[in-house]
Design an enzyme around this catalytic site. Sequence first.
Site, PDB file in Angstrom:
ATOM      1  N   SER A 164       0.815  -1.204   0.000  1.00  0.00           N
ATOM      2  CA  SER A 164       0.000   0.000   0.000  1.00  0.00           C
ATOM      3  C   SER A 164       0.859   1.270   0.000  1.00  0.00           C
ATOM      4  O   SER A 164       0.633   2.191  -0.785  1.00  0.00           O
ATOM      5  CB  SER A 164      -0.927  -0.002   1.226  1.00  0.00           C
ATOM      6  OG  SER A 164      -1.736   1.144   1.223  1.00  0.00           O
ATOM      7  N   ILE A 165       1.863   1.323   0.873  1.00  0.00           N
ATOM      8  CA  ILE A 165       2.730   2.506   0.916  1.00  0.00           C
ATOM      9  C   ILE A 165       3.556   2.595  -0.362  1.00  0.00           C
ATOM     10  O   ILE A 165       3.643   3.645  -1.001  1.00  0.00           O
ATOM     11  CB  ILE A 165       3.646   2.467   2.143  1.00  0.00           C
ATOM     12  CG1 ILE A 165       2.827   2.569   3.430  1.00  0.00           C
ATOM     13  CG2 ILE A 165       4.668   3.607   2.097  1.00  0.00           C
ATOM     14  CD1 ILE A 165       3.635   2.357   4.699  1.00  0.00           C
ATOM     15  N   ARG A 185       7.737 -10.264  -2.801  1.00  0.00           N
ATOM     16  CA  ARG A 185       7.790 -11.726  -2.789  1.00  0.00           C
ATOM     17  C   ARG A 185       7.351 -12.332  -4.110  1.00  0.00           C
ATOM     18  O   ARG A 185       7.764 -13.434  -4.468  1.00  0.00           O
ATOM     19  CB  ARG A 185       6.915 -12.260  -1.648  1.00  0.00           C
ATOM     20  CG  ARG A 185       7.545 -12.088  -0.274  1.00  0.00           C
ATOM     21  CD  ARG A 185       6.608 -12.515   0.828  1.00  0.00           C
ATOM     22  NE  ARG A 185       5.453 -11.629   0.927  1.00  0.00           N
ATOM     23  CZ  ARG A 185       4.513 -11.720   1.861  1.00  0.00           C
ATOM     24  NH1 ARG A 185       4.570 -12.698   2.748  1.00  0.00           N
ATOM     25  NH2 ARG A 185       3.512 -10.870   1.895  1.00  0.00           N
ATOM     26  N   VAL A 241      11.104   4.613   4.973  1.00  0.00           N
ATOM     27  CA  VAL A 241       9.900   4.946   5.740  1.00  0.00           C
ATOM     28  C   VAL A 241       9.217   3.663   6.204  1.00  0.00           C
ATOM     29  O   VAL A 241       8.038   3.661   6.534  1.00  0.00           O
ATOM     30  CB  VAL A 241       8.913   5.821   4.931  1.00  0.00           C
ATOM     31  CG1 VAL A 241       9.469   7.223   4.732  1.00  0.00           C
ATOM     32  CG2 VAL A 241       8.570   5.169   3.585  1.00  0.00           C
ATOM     33  N   GLY A 242       9.992   2.561   6.214  1.00  0.00           N
ATOM     34  CA  GLY A 242       9.450   1.272   6.646  1.00  0.00           C
ATOM     35  C   GLY A 242       9.777   1.017   8.104  1.00  0.00           C
ATOM     36  O   GLY A 242       9.103   1.502   9.015  1.00  0.00           O
ATOM     37  N   ARG A 243      10.844   0.263   8.347  1.00  0.00           N
ATOM     38  CA  ARG A 243      11.348  -0.013   9.681  1.00  0.00           C
ATOM     39  C   ARG A 243      12.869   0.099   9.658  1.00  0.00           C
ATOM     40  O   ARG A 243      13.517  -0.243   8.665  1.00  0.00           O
ATOM     41  CB  ARG A 243      10.945  -1.420  10.151  1.00  0.00           C
ATOM     42  CG  ARG A 243       9.489  -1.538  10.582  1.00  0.00           C
ATOM     43  CD  ARG A 243       9.260  -0.840  11.917  1.00  0.00           C
ATOM     44  NE  ARG A 243       7.923  -1.064  12.442  1.00  0.00           N
ATOM     45  CZ  ARG A 243       6.881  -0.283  12.251  1.00  0.00           C
ATOM     46  NH1 ARG A 243       7.021   0.782  11.474  1.00  0.00           N
ATOM     47  NH2 ARG A 243       5.712  -0.544  12.795  1.00  0.00           N
ATOM     48  N   GLU A 272      15.116   2.877  18.120  1.00  0.00           N
ATOM     49  CA  GLU A 272      14.427   4.144  18.409  1.00  0.00           C
ATOM     50  C   GLU A 272      14.096   4.247  19.895  1.00  0.00           C
ATOM     51  O   GLU A 272      13.746   3.248  20.522  1.00  0.00           O
ATOM     52  CB  GLU A 272      13.143   4.221  17.571  1.00  0.00           C
ATOM     53  CG  GLU A 272      13.413   4.274  16.083  1.00  0.00           C
ATOM     54  CD  GLU A 272      12.139   4.281  15.251  1.00  0.00           C
ATOM     55  OE1 GLU A 272      11.040   4.320  15.840  1.00  0.00           O
ATOM     56  OE2 GLU A 272      12.248   4.245  14.021  1.00  0.00           O
ATOM     57  N   HIS A 290      10.668   9.282  13.164  1.00  0.00           N
ATOM     58  CA  HIS A 290       9.488   8.425  12.981  1.00  0.00           C
ATOM     59  C   HIS A 290       8.213   9.278  12.918  1.00  0.00           C
ATOM     60  O   HIS A 290       7.242   9.037  13.637  1.00  0.00           O
ATOM     61  CB  HIS A 290       9.389   7.397  14.105  1.00  0.00           C
ATOM     62  CG  HIS A 290       8.683   6.138  13.696  1.00  0.00           C
ATOM     63  ND1 HIS A 290       9.078   4.895  14.096  1.00  0.00           N
ATOM     64  CD2 HIS A 290       7.585   5.927  12.912  1.00  0.00           C
ATOM     65  CE1 HIS A 290       8.271   3.967  13.604  1.00  0.00           C
ATOM     66  NE2 HIS A 290       7.358   4.582  12.879  1.00  0.00           N
TER      67      HIS A 290
END
Length: 326
Positions: A164-165, A185, A241-243, A272, A290
Amino acid sequence: MCDASTSRHLEVLLLQPLSLHFESTLSKKYNLLKPWLSPLPLNAFLSTHAQSIKAIVSSGPNCRAIENSLLQLVPNLGIVATATAGVDHVELEACRKKGVAVTNAGEVYSADAADFGVGLLIDLLRGISIRQRLKGDNHNHNHNHNLLGSQVSGKRVGIVGLGSIGSHVAKRLTAFGCPISYFSRAPKPNFPSYKYFSSVLDLARENDILVLSCALTDETRNIVNRDVMEALGKDGIIINVGRGALIDEPELVRCLKEGVIGGAGLDVFVNEPDVPKELFQMENVVLSDHRAVTTPESFKAVLELVIANLDAFFSGKPLLSPVLCS
């Protein structure tokens, strides 16, 4: 849907404080248990309320881990409703074995995260915040060629995770005339105009920019390692902007220092709120704490979604954003 008289007697466990508005709105419908206000240790607190806890609400960039050891203390738990897009803080296999449903923020944050990712990229390539920082430091950078900036238009962009992002990022950067390719994937048949790569290493070789927007799993942890950064090259840019743990962070610092890659725009980090201190000194890095999805619009939408998921669970109706169904 639960009516107010029924839902108000249902106990919902919060594992950490939420925003005042979030807690206030939830408390109008549910009896909120807040263990940080109790003199009891967490385990003792949970044991005291073990039979009545049916739901856990989890939120915030530093969510408390929901592990099997915690799940064993709340035998009647039926749902973990998170206000986050990622659920890497939830032990999903333990939830599956106990028949506990898990919901997340669904697509609530996608547009904001994509906007922010593109913003980081523009900022980095055009040197907007870096120029302001150096101006404040009274640096003479008039003849620093590295600060002339580079255009966004036409840059080849590889997206790691065309969910989605990622698809929102692709849509925005397509408007800049950026050729888009991606790793996931499996190929995404809904996006035939984007080139698919089955390897992040190959994706990096063929692009100027990598945007990281996939979920953090055992398979994606450190998916961007030194080999990927070397393949991206000395002018390459990474936007995350994920992890934080999608990148091998120590190697990222080294690669930025050594000029292996050209720069990075980072909203997320491994530990974080701690950020590697070396990053603050670099002129080819843009940092954010974040903040990609922190807008009033997204807060309102995710609160409504969390409540809707709780109402659906307690009413025996389908969940709105299930990650794992009971």
